[in-house]
Write a protein that holds these residues in place. Structure first.
Motif, mmCIF file in Angstrom:
data_model
loop_
_atom_site.group_PDB
_atom_site.id
_atom_site.type_symbol
_atom_site.label_atom_id
_atom_site.label_comp_id
_atom_site.label_asym_id
_atom_site.label_seq_id
_atom_site.Cartn_x
_atom_site.Cartn_y
_atom_site.Cartn_z
ATOM 1 N N VAL A 147 0.764 -1.146 -0.062
ATOM 2 C CA VAL A 147 -0.059 -0.056 -0.076
ATOM 3 C C VAL A 147 0.821 1.386 -0.010
ATOM 4 C CG1 VAL A 147 -1.782 1.313 1.397
ATOM 5 C CG2 VAL A 147 -1.845 -1.067 1.011
ATOM 6 N N ALA A 148 1.911 1.298 0.868
ATOM 7 C CA ALA A 148 2.885 2.321 0.802
ATOM 8 C C ALA A 148 3.697 2.584 -0.438
ATOM 9 C CB ALA A 148 3.993 2.034 2.143
ATOM 10 N N SER A 149 3.872 1.457 -1.121
ATOM 11 C CA SER A 149 4.607 1.629 -2.556
ATOM 12 C C SER A 149 3.310 2.205 -3.565
ATOM 13 C CB SER A 149 4.934 0.272 -2.994
ATOM 14 O OG SER A 149 4.018 -0.446 -3.429
ATOM 15 N N LEU A 150 2.135 2.000 -3.281
ATOM 16 C CA LEU A 150 1.197 2.579 -4.369
ATOM 17 C C LEU A 150 1.186 3.932 -4.011
ATOM 18 C CD1 LEU A 150 -1.918 0.308 -4.435
ATOM 19 C CD2 LEU A 150 -0.492 0.602 -6.199
ATOM 20 N N ARG A 151 1.146 4.579 -2.667
ATOM 21 C CA ARG A 151 0.697 5.780 -2.325
ATOM 22 C C ARG A 151 2.324 6.691 -2.931
ATOM 23 N NH1 ARG A 151 -2.212 4.268 3.104
ATOM 24 N NH2 ARG A 151 -4.313 4.220 2.445
ATOM 25 N N SER A 152 3.369 5.934 -2.745
ATOM 26 C CA SER A 152 4.488 6.855 -2.845
ATOM 27 C C SER A 152 4.622 7.176 -4.431
ATOM 28 C CB SER A 152 5.904 6.133 -2.329
ATOM 29 O OG SER A 152 6.279 5.196 -3.198
ATOM 30 N N ALA A 153 3.940 6.310 -5.264
ATOM 31 C CA ALA A 153 3.877 6.429 -6.719
ATOM 32 C C ALA A 153 2.583 7.285 -7.037
ATOM 33 C CB ALA A 153 3.824 5.290 -7.313
ATOM 34 N N GLY A 154 2.022 7.945 -5.970
ATOM 35 C CA GLY A 154 0.896 8.667 -6.300
ATOM 36 C C GLY A 154 -0.346 8.360 -6.528
ATOM 37 N N HIS A 155 -0.645 6.818 -6.193
ATOM 38 C CA HIS A 155 -1.877 6.140 -6.443
ATOM 39 C C HIS A 155 -2.564 5.810 -4.996
ATOM 40 C CE1 HIS A 155 -0.500 6.031 -10.450
ATOM 41 N NE2 HIS A 155 0.540 5.417 -10.118
ATOM 42 N N GLU A 156 -3.606 6.466 -4.547
ATOM 43 C CA GLU A 156 -4.307 6.162 -3.408
ATOM 44 C C GLU A 156 -5.232 4.983 -3.570
ATOM 45 O OE1 GLU A 156 -4.144 7.364 -0.076
ATOM 46 O OE2 GLU A 156 -5.630 5.826 -0.157
ATOM 47 N N PRO A 157 -5.220 4.100 -2.511
ATOM 48 C CA PRO A 157 -6.189 2.926 -2.899
ATOM 49 C C PRO A 157 -7.599 2.998 -2.170
ATOM 50 C CG PRO A 157 -4.087 2.334 -1.345
ATOM 51 C CD PRO A 157 -3.884 3.961 -1.772
ATOM 52 N N SER A 158 -7.529 4.055 -1.285
ATOM 53 C CA SER A 158 -8.851 4.566 -0.655
ATOM 54 C C SER A 158 -9.783 4.727 -1.686
ATOM 55 C CB SER A 158 -8.675 5.686 0.424
ATOM 56 O OG SER A 158 -9.977 5.699 0.889
ATOM 57 N N GLY A 159 -11.014 4.030 -1.856
ATOM 58 C CA GLY A 159 -11.941 4.338 -2.815
ATOM 59 C C GLY A 159 -11.820 3.722 -4.275
ATOM 60 N N ALA A 160 -10.554 2.925 -4.316
ATOM 61 C CA ALA A 160 -10.223 2.430 -5.740
ATOM 62 C C ALA A 160 -10.927 1.166 -5.883
ATOM 63 C CB ALA A 160 -9.005 2.425 -5.745
ATOM 64 N N ARG A 161 -11.169 0.642 -7.154
ATOM 65 C CA ARG A 161 -11.517 -0.607 -7.494
ATOM 66 C C ARG A 161 -10.590 -1.233 -7.971
ATOM 67 N NH1 ARG A 161 -15.577 2.356 -11.421
ATOM 68 N NH2 ARG A 161 -13.702 3.462 -11.421
ATOM 69 N N VAL A 162 -10.269 -2.422 -7.335
ATOM 70 C CA VAL A 162 -9.002 -3.339 -7.499
ATOM 71 C C VAL A 162 -8.986 -4.379 -7.691
ATOM 72 C CG1 VAL A 162 -6.523 -3.733 -6.159
ATOM 73 C CG2 VAL A 162 -7.871 -1.548 -5.335
ATOM 74 N N VAL A 163 -8.279 -4.959 -8.806
ATOM 75 C CA VAL A 163 -8.283 -6.522 -9.201
ATOM 76 C C VAL A 163 -7.066 -7.134 -8.558
ATOM 77 C CG1 VAL A 163 -8.014 -8.243 -11.061
ATOM 78 C CG2 VAL A 163 -9.574 -6.112 -11.364
ATOM 79 N N VAL A 164 -6.948 -8.281 -7.884
ATOM 80 C CA VAL A 164 -5.968 -8.649 -7.637
ATOM 81 C C VAL A 164 -5.738 -10.127 -8.150
ATOM 82 C CG1 VAL A 164 -4.523 -10.145 -5.479
ATOM 83 C CG2 VAL A 164 -5.809 -7.776 -5.220
ATOM 84 N N LEU A 165 -4.515 -10.393 -8.879
ATOM 85 C CA LEU A 165 -4.336 -11.739 -9.440
ATOM 86 C C LEU A 165 -3.499 -12.659 -8.517
ATOM 87 C CD1 LEU A 165 -3.262 -10.070 -13.014
ATOM 88 C CD2 LEU A 165 -5.640 -11.042 -12.308
ATOM 89 N N GLY A 166 -4.041 -13.785 -8.141
ATOM 90 C CA GLY A 166 -3.130 -14.704 -7.665
ATOM 91 C C GLY A 166 -3.836 -14.648 -6.040
ATOM 92 N N ALA A 167 -3.543 -15.535 -5.296
ATOM 93 C CA ALA A 167 -3.982 -15.795 -4.038
ATOM 94 C C ALA A 167 -3.162 -16.732 -2.777
ATOM 95 C CB ALA A 167 -5.516 -16.705 -3.858
ATOM 96 N N GLY A 168 -1.808 -16.572 -3.195
ATOM 97 C CA GLY A 168 -0.843 -17.177 -2.250
ATOM 98 C C GLY A 168 -0.592 -16.158 -1.059
ATOM 99 N N ALA A 169 0.368 -16.608 -0.513
ATOM 100 C CA ALA A 169 0.968 -15.616 0.682
ATOM 101 C C ALA A 169 0.902 -14.185 0.628
ATOM 102 C CB ALA A 169 2.258 -16.168 1.365
ATOM 103 N N ALA A 170 1.720 -13.860 -0.530
ATOM 104 C CA ALA A 170 1.627 -12.382 -0.962
ATOM 105 C C ALA A 170 0.412 -11.673 -1.027
ATOM 106 C CB ALA A 170 2.589 -12.096 -1.987
ATOM 107 N N ALA A 171 -0.431 -12.314 -1.869
ATOM 108 C CA ALA A 171 -1.730 -11.807 -2.210
ATOM 109 C C ALA A 171 -2.604 -11.741 -0.845
ATOM 110 C CB ALA A 171 -2.546 -12.880 -3.135
ATOM 111 N N ARG A 172 -2.531 -12.685 0.079
ATOM 112 C CA ARG A 172 -2.988 -12.504 1.365
ATOM 113 C C ARG A 172 -2.808 -11.360 2.075
ATOM 114 N NH1 ARG A 172 -5.571 -17.168 3.337
ATOM 115 N NH2 ARG A 172 -4.759 -16.800 5.434
ATOM 116 N N SER A 173 -1.569 -11.059 2.202
ATOM 117 C CA SER A 173 -1.337 -9.813 2.725
ATOM 118 C C SER A 173 -1.718 -8.468 2.046
ATOM 119 C CB SER A 173 0.449 -9.912 3.125
ATOM 120 O OG SER A 173 1.047 -9.766 1.881
ATOM 121 N N ILE A 174 -1.643 -8.576 0.827
ATOM 122 C CA ILE A 174 -2.126 -7.386 -0.035
ATOM 123 C C ILE A 174 -3.655 -7.414 0.100
ATOM 124 C CG2 ILE A 174 -2.297 -6.689 -2.264
ATOM 125 C CD1 ILE A 174 0.372 -7.608 -2.924
ATOM 126 N N VAL A 175 -4.480 -8.389 0.100
ATOM 127 C CA VAL A 175 -5.722 -8.033 0.236
ATOM 128 C C VAL A 175 -6.230 -7.727 1.800
ATOM 129 C CG1 VAL A 175 -7.944 -9.501 0.453
ATOM 130 C CG2 VAL A 175 -6.357 -10.120 -1.458
#
Ligand code: ATR
Length: 285
Positions: free
Chosen positions: A114-142
């Protein structure tokens, strides 16, 4: 310039098996140097079953902190005294903090993304997101995207049962099949690849985790794969005019959050990124 190491220098360690390939020492030691912190990080090989002993180094021997990798993340979650909300939700720890009340287990991967998105100027709050994958990294991101207040989160995975499990980590999350993925991408602001598809690709013609026709210039496309940095997915995204966030973003920012938890100092992520890029370049020359 050589560093002065004394008896008061604090030691952090990245632990796991294998661990000699880890970028954590390069990232952390660059952070300590840029912030003039009297800390150093080394890698310690630690096989399955040794997580509790490693936590005791923090508990009993004043080790400054642990960065935890495979295969220890869940056994370390059982060995620490307390868990932060992310680590508790995931039952997985990537960071052990030396707290006066006893070792604290944290999971900084998702918040690092989430911090990497924000530091690139992209605020996830209110965004519609697609996550590809459902492993350990995906779980932490979800989990982290859910807490960051995304509007919706569509998870697509080769194995549907894993997608359903990951969807349980955020109230906004649903799972989508191939057909649903097309609709979700059409509506999405942000598309995140957490699968290993694209890892090690020699050029842009390598495998992609979704069809390039689903990408548009309206998307922010993030990949957590960082070898290569320009994955076939990110090359395709750039070619349609999408904004991209590469895989070093999450790696750098999860380490910066570890550093903040251990030292209380917000470190220079640009210096960390430069060190990681130099380390990767030296390996793949
Ligand atoms: P990590 O810790 O990086 O998340 P992981 O837990 O092994 O690694 O998860 C890997 C992810 O990549 C999973 O979502 C996996 O899909 P499955 O759950 O179906 O195994 C996905 N993945 C790996 N190889 C893939 C491939 N060739 N095509 C599609 N998905 C793939």
């Amino acid at each position: 310039m050589s560093r002065r190491i004394t008896a008061s220098t604090r030691l952090a360690a990245v632990i796991g098996d294998p661990v000699r390939h880890s970028l954590s020492p390069a990232l952390h030691n660059a952070a300590y140097a840029s912030a003039a912190l009297d800390w150093m990080m080394v890698a310690i090989p630690a096989a399955a079953g040794t997580g509790s002993a490693m936590v005791d180094l923090v508990r009993c021997h004043d080790l400054g902190g642990l960065a935890v990798t495979m295969p220890l993340k869940s056994e370390v979650a059982d060995a620490v005294d307390r868990l932060d909300p992310a680590a508790a939700a995931l039952r997985s720890v990537n960071t052990v903090v030396a707290d006066p009340d006893g070792p604290l287990g944290m999971s900084t991967d998702g918040d690092g993304f989430v911090a990497s998105l924000r530091s690139a100027g992209h605020e996830p709050s209110g965004a519609r997101v697609v996550v590809l994958g459902a492993g350990a990294a995906a779980r932490s991101i979800v989990d982290a995207l859910g807490r960051a207040g995304v509007a919706s989160l569509a998870i697509h995975n080769r194995t549907a049962s894993a997608a359903s499990e990951a969807a349980g980590l955020a109230a906004q999350a649903i799972t989508v099949d191939e057909v649903g993925l097309v609709q979700a991408c059409a509506a999405a602001d942000i598309i995140v690849n957490t699968t290993s598809v694209g890892m090690g690709a020699a050029d842009a013609s390598g495998d992609m985790p979704l069809g390039p026709e689903l990408l548009s210039r309206e998307h922010v496309v993030a990949d957590i794969v960082y070898h290569p940095l320009a994955t076939p997915l990110l090359v395709a995204a750039r070619s349609v005019g999408a904004d991209v966030v590469d895989g070093l973003g999450m790696l750098v920012h999860q380490a910066a959050l570890q550093c903040l938890a251990w030292t209380g100092v917000e470190v220079d992520t640009a210096a960390m990124r430069a060190a990681a890029e130099a380390e990767l370049a030296s390996r793949h020359r």
